[in-house]
Design an enzyme around this catalytic site. Structure first.
Site, short mmCIF file in Angstrom:
data_model
loop_
_atom_site.label_atom_id
_atom_site.label_comp_id
_atom_site.label_asym_id
_atom_site.label_seq_id
_atom_site.Cartn_x
_atom_site.Cartn_y
_atom_site.Cartn_z
N LYS A 1 42.73 46.96 40.26
CA LYS A 1 43.69 46.61 41.31
C LYS A 1 44.82 45.77 40.73
O LYS A 1 45.99 45.97 41.06
CB LYS A 1 42.98 45.88 42.47
N GLN B 1 36.55 41.54 48.36
CA GLN B 1 35.96 42.60 47.54
C GLN B 1 34.46 42.71 47.84
O GLN B 1 33.73 41.73 47.72
CB GLN B 1 36.19 42.28 46.04
N ASP C 1 42.50 46.41 53.76
CA ASP C 1 41.32 47.26 53.54
C ASP C 1 40.86 47.89 54.86
O ASP C 1 39.94 48.72 54.86
CB ASP C 1 40.16 46.43 52.95
#
Ligand code: NAD
Length: 276
Positions: A48, A92, A115
């Site tokens: 990322k 994450q 997300d």
């Protein structure tokens, strides 16, 4: 059989994101929060960071060890919510089991939820008016669009019912007028469903769960699974399906690179939402 080339398509999308980012007054910023020591997560976060750099965006990384109190992580997310320079925030996953993942995720401001995992973002998908579709399902939809794979009236079979992939892609396929069957670990006689799929989306994490005997002629196969075995990466689908399918996403090089590209795209959507 045509390969659905996620590597190529994600490179094209990253070029578009970079051009957009260069046109903005401020550098878009993505904040990534990690908790614990998950090895795969380290690789994903590094990917990322690289992708952000390629697109002239910045990534901030806040890393916590497993002894950190949940309240401390929540406090940091609240600070990031308030910080006007931060456009997108992600937690994450996975994080250690002792934490309440949903509670931490739901602390993220829905306007920065790139997300798409807060209850608000997930509910909006249900209503067919999503702002942030989770990155992997969004990447699959981009593949359908780019390769002009129309879902209307077709039978889509999804295997795997996670909040991250299975459930949102199921809803998005319904929103595109597909007839959808959802299969999971308790489904009996999986083959009965997979053999009838015009489009088969597999998100399980079991090496070569599906092979050519289980699919229909000319099916479209989307393989989301990633299993790391002795340093090698395998999908959920045996490459032998290539002799029978019309389209297949390779592993690696299919859905994976699209997921990262969609995170960048969602961060640009967030930037625009916050700066309009
Ligand atoms: P998960 O790991 O949370 O859950 C797996 C799902 O598979 C469950 O819903 C379970 O019911 C189902 N399942 C398990 N065994 C099964 C069986 N024998 N038959 C049918 N269904 C079965 O799911 P996830 O987080 O969506 O991840 C799934 C896979 O996709 C993993 O390999 C993960 O690494 C991979 N993944 C890849 C990307 C990418 O960018 N390529 C992104 C996210 C996840």
């Amino acid at each position: 059989m045509e390969k659905l080339d996620g590597k190529l398509l994600s490179a094209k999308i990253k070029d578009e994101v970079k051009a957009l980012s260069d046109s903005y007054k401020q550098t878009p910023i993505l904040a990534v929060v990690t908790v614990g020591d998950d090895e795969a997560s380290k690789v994903y976060v590094e990917n990322k960071r690289k992708a952000c750099e390629q697109c002239d965006m910045s990534m901030m990384h806040f890393s916590y060890d497993e002894s950190t109190r949940e309240s401390e992580i929540i406090k940091k997310i609240k600070e990031l919510n308030k910080d006007k320079s931060v456009n997108g925030i992600i937690l994450q996953l996975p994080i250690p089991k002792k934490y309440n993942t949903k509670k931490i995720l739901n602390t993220i401001d829905p306007k920065k939820d790139v997300d798409g995992l807060t209850d608000i973002s997930q509910g909006k998908i249900m209503g067919g008016n999503s702002t942030f579709v989770p990155c992997t399902p969004k990447g699959i939809l981009e593949i359908f669009d780019y390769y002009k794979i129309d879902l209307e009236g077709r039978h889509v079979v999804v295997i795997g019912r996670s909040d991250l992939v299975g459930k949102p892609i199921m809803l998005e396929c319904i929103n595109r007028n597909a007839t959808v069957t959802m299969c999971h670990s308790k489904t009996k006689n999986l083959e009965k469903y997979t053999k009838d799929a015009d489009v088969l989306i597999v998100a399980v994490g079991k090496k070569h769960l599906i092979d050519k005997t289980m699919i229909k002629d000319n099916a479209v196969i989307i393989d989301v699974g990633i299993s790391r075995i002795e340093g090698k990466i395998y999908g959920d689908v045996n490459p032998d399906v290539e002799s029978k399918a019309s389209y297949v996403t390779p592993v690696p090089g299919g859905v994976g690179p699209m997921t990262v590209a969609m995170l960048l795209k969602n961060t640009m959507i967030a930037y625009e939402l916050q700066n309009k």
